[in-house]
Design a protein around this motif. Structure first.
Motif, mmCIF file in Angstrom:
data_model
loop_
_atom_site.group_PDB
_atom_site.id
_atom_site.type_symbol
_atom_site.label_atom_id
_atom_site.label_comp_id
_atom_site.label_asym_id
_atom_site.label_seq_id
_atom_site.Cartn_x
_atom_site.Cartn_y
_atom_site.Cartn_z
ATOM 1 N N ASP A 112 3.415 11.853 -56.556
ATOM 2 C CA ASP A 112 4.527 11.461 -57.415
ATOM 3 C C ASP A 112 4.236 11.621 -58.903
ATOM 4 O O ASP A 112 5.105 11.389 -59.749
ATOM 5 N N THR A 113 3.024 12.023 -59.254
ATOM 6 C CA THR A 113 2.666 12.215 -60.655
ATOM 7 C C THR A 113 1.826 13.479 -60.792
ATOM 8 O O THR A 113 0.872 13.675 -60.038
ATOM 9 N N HIS B 271 -0.298 15.952 -63.696
ATOM 10 C CA HIS B 271 -0.894 15.961 -65.031
ATOM 11 C C HIS B 271 -1.276 17.395 -65.354
ATOM 12 O O HIS B 271 -1.944 18.056 -64.572
#
Length: 71
Positions: free
Chosen positions: A39-40, A42
């Motif tokens: 869900d994230t 970077h």
């Protein structure tokens, strides 16, 4: 690095389409991660924020904006 990636970048470099290929490969990998439950994400931009912006646009997570409005 898989051979197919090296070959693809060799061909893309001849046509000046390395950025397009990089965006497509990155967007596909990110899409697979998202589909797998991540869900994230970077990103390390390495002074190329426009590529990250293009990946995000391809994923549909941000509107396309002029870089001057983002940086």
């Amino acid at each position: 690095i898989p051979t197919w990636v090296v070959d693809a970048f060799d061909k893309a470099e001849r046509d000046g389409r390395e950025d397009l290929l990089a965006t497509a490969i990155c967007a596909e990998l990110c899409s697979e991660l998202i589909d797998g439950g991540v869900d994230t994400l970077h990103f390390y931009t390495l002074n190329r924020p426009e590529l990250t912006r293009d990946v995000c646009h391809a994923l549909g997570v941000t509107p396309r904006l002029a870089l001057k409005n983002v940086a």
